[in-house]
Design a protein around this motif. Structure first.
Motif, short mmCIF file in Angstrom:
data_model
loop_
_atom_site.label_atom_id
_atom_site.label_comp_id
_atom_site.label_asym_id
_atom_site.label_seq_id
_atom_site.Cartn_x
_atom_site.Cartn_y
_atom_site.Cartn_z
N GLN A 57 0.83 -1.21 0.00
CA GLN A 57 0.00 0.00 0.00
C GLN A 57 0.87 1.26 0.00
O GLN A 57 0.57 2.22 -0.71
N SER A 58 1.94 1.22 0.78
CA SER A 58 2.85 2.38 0.83
C SER A 58 3.52 2.61 -0.52
O SER A 58 3.64 3.75 -0.97
N ASP A 60 2.35 1.74 -3.45
CA ASP A 60 1.33 2.24 -4.37
C ASP A 60 1.07 3.73 -4.14
O ASP A 60 0.94 4.50 -5.10
N ARG A 61 1.01 4.12 -2.86
CA ARG A 61 0.79 5.53 -2.54
C ARG A 61 1.96 6.39 -3.03
O ARG A 61 1.75 7.46 -3.62
N THR A 64 1.81 6.76 -6.80
CA THR A 64 0.78 7.72 -7.18
C THR A 64 1.27 9.15 -6.95
O THR A 64 1.10 10.02 -7.82
N ASN A 65 1.90 9.38 -5.80
CA ASN A 65 2.43 10.72 -5.51
C ASN A 65 3.51 11.12 -6.51
O ASN A 65 3.58 12.28 -6.94
#
Length: 101
Positions: A57-58, A60-61, A64-65
């Motif tokens: 999840q980290s 992926d975040r 995205t950023n």
């Protein structure tokens, strides 16, 4: 030093044990140890899976950023190409000064 009543009764129980009793006790201990090992392994696997999901999840975040930041930079460069070129030249000059030392 005097033996306590519990110690004397334990000594009598140990003396009354047969080799078969001891083998059964060892077998039971091995079984308990095997079950405990399985439980620890399952707990470790579950913890690993949870950590892996959080890490994914980290990532992926962060991805995205980074994509959002890239889009912003591209938009700024397209809006003001001369300013972007001047900033890039200044940053390059600054790094050259740092590397010279």
């Amino acid at each position: 030093m005097a033996n306590s009543p519990n110690t004397e009764s334990q000594n009598k129980e140990n003396a009354d044990r047969t080799p078969q009793d001891l083998e059964a006790e060892i077998s039971r201990l091995r079984s308990d140890l095997a079950n405990l090992t399985k439980q620890i392994g399952a707990a470790g696997t579950q913890s690993f899976d949870t950590a892996k999901a959080v890490a994914q999840q980290s990532v992926d975040r962060l991805r995205t950023n980074a994509q959002d930041l890239e889009e912003q930079v591209v938009a700024r460069v397209q809006e003001k190409p001369l300013t972007a070129l001047a900033v890039a030249a200044a940053v390059g000059y600054f790094f050259a000064l740092i590397n010279r030392r």
